[in-house]
Motif scaffolding. Structure first.
Motif, PDB file in Angstrom:
ATOM      1  N   LEU A 131       0.989  -1.243   0.222  1.00 48.45           N
ATOM      2  CA  LEU A 131       0.175   0.121  -0.272  1.00 48.45           C
ATOM      3  C   LEU A 131       0.634   1.180   0.494  1.00 48.45           C
ATOM      4  N   LEU A 133       0.935   5.247   0.528  1.00 51.08           N
ATOM      5  CA  LEU A 133       0.381   6.219   1.048  1.00 51.08           C
ATOM      6  C   LEU A 133       1.478   7.067   0.558  1.00 51.08           C
ATOM      7  N   TYR A 166      -1.577  -1.122  -4.289  1.00 53.81           N
ATOM      8  CA  TYR A 166      -2.930  -0.578  -3.383  1.00 53.81           C
ATOM      9  C   TYR A 166      -1.687   1.261  -3.674  1.00 53.81           C
ATOM     10  N   PHE A 168      -3.126   5.125  -2.449  1.00 53.27           N
ATOM     11  CA  PHE A 168      -4.170   6.804  -2.389  1.00 53.27           C
ATOM     12  C   PHE A 168      -3.413   7.179  -2.293  1.00 53.27           C
ATOM     13  N   THR A 170      -4.131  11.904  -2.965  1.00 53.56           N
ATOM     14  CA  THR A 170      -5.289  12.710  -1.933  1.00 53.56           C
ATOM     15  C   THR A 170      -5.282  13.699  -3.864  1.00 53.56           C
ATOM     16  N   THR A 188      -5.612   1.421  -7.028  1.00 57.39           N
ATOM     17  CA  THR A 188      -5.840   3.030  -6.485  1.00 57.39           C
ATOM     18  C   THR A 188      -7.328   3.751  -5.515  1.00 57.39           C
ATOM     19  N   PHE A 189      -7.376   4.101  -4.391  1.00 52.87           N
ATOM     20  CA  PHE A 189      -8.170   4.870  -4.117  1.00 52.87           C
ATOM     21  C   PHE A 189      -7.580   6.493  -4.495  1.00 52.87           C
ATOM     22  N   THR A 190      -8.889   7.573  -4.116  1.00 54.54           N
ATOM     23  CA  THR A 190      -8.547   9.015  -3.981  1.00 54.54           C
ATOM     24  C   THR A 190      -9.306   8.904  -3.413  1.00 54.54           C
ATOM     25  N   SER A 191      -8.439  10.564  -2.771  1.00 51.82           N
ATOM     26  CA  SER A 191      -9.195  11.601  -1.064  1.00 51.82           C
ATOM     27  C   SER A 191     -10.603  11.427  -1.708  1.00 51.82           C
ATOM     28  N   LEU A 200      -6.032  11.340   3.859  1.00 51.44           N
ATOM     29  CA  LEU A 200      -5.273   9.885   4.258  1.00 51.44           C
ATOM     30  C   LEU A 200      -5.745   9.973   5.858  1.00 51.44           C
ATOM     31  N   PHE A 203      -9.196   7.686   5.399  1.00 45.34           N
ATOM     32  CA  PHE A 203      -9.051   6.579   4.913  1.00 45.34           C
ATOM     33  C   PHE A 203      -8.526   5.386   5.529  1.00 45.34           C
TER      34      PHE A 203
END
Length: 217
Positions: A131, A133, A166, A168, A170, A188-191, A200, A203
């Motif tokens: 992950l 970050l 993965y 994350f 912002t 992908t994960f987005t804020s 953050l 998440f």
């Protein structure tokens, strides 16, 4: 580039003296909510480019156990694989100013990815889910790292054995996300909020809740 200019004008020792000025205020900083969430999530290995000791302080504060950092090959040999948590200082530590990656020369040398920590990181990333970050799409070093790993994963005879990874973000960017990450098998994960720190934190809170929900009662 500014650090490189400073070294060329005044020398590496003067840059180290300048960094030493920041040691006291950094030592006085306290671990916050994000650090607490990272501890609660119980990541077995954490790679950080920060020079401070906030992650170590957080683990001691919230677990009661000291977690020494890994900065050099000697650190790797001393700790072995017996630690519950490994905190790997990828760009060095202010307690060892020679290890700090700050000027352009040291940064380019790190980009070779051939030092002991680089070899360890490649091995960890090839065998584990990762992950990412705190990175943005403008961070060339993480994109280069993903590219090299993608080439290694593509050479595997069993593509299904590749661990999922993965990241994350912002700041959302759908086009670059698809090209740079999803095409390389990185989810992908987005804020959902504009404040990067708050995004953050939310998440990690959602991630911790998901982990707790999955654990057997």
């Amino acid at each position: 580039m500014l650090a490189e200019y400073y070294v060329l004008k005044k020398g590496k020792e003067e840059l180290q003296n300048l960094l030493d000025v920041f040691r006291k205020p950094l030592e006085e900083m306290r671990a916050g909510e994000v650090h607490e969430l990272l501890v609660q999530l119980q990541f077995p290995i954490i790679y950080t480019t920060n020079y401070d000791h906030l992650l170590e302080k957080a683990h001691e504060k919230f677990t009661g156990e000291k977690t020494p950092s890994i900065v050099t090959l000697n650190d790797m040999l001393k700790v072995g694989n017996n630690m519950k948590v490994q905190i790997v200082k990828f760009h060095g530590d202010l307690d060892d100013l020679d290890s700090v990656v700050l000027d352009e020369t040291s940064y380019f040398e790190r980009m070779d990815f051939e030092a002991a920590l680089d070899i360890k990181m490649r091995a960890d990333m090839l065998g584990r889910s990762v992950l990412f970050l705190g990175y943005s799409l403008g961070d060339f070093n993480v994109r280069y790292m993903m590219y090299k790993l993608h080439k290694l994963w593509d050479s595997a005879k069993d593509p299904l054995a590749k661990p999922k990874s993965y990241i994350f973000l912002t700041t959302p960017n759908p086009l670059l996300k698809e090209v740079l990450f999803e095409k390389r098998g990185i989810t992908t994960f987005t804020s959902e909020v504009s404040d990067h720190g708050e995004g953050l934190k939310r998440f990690l809170q959602a991630l911790l809740k998901g982990v707790n929900d999955l654990e057997p009662q």
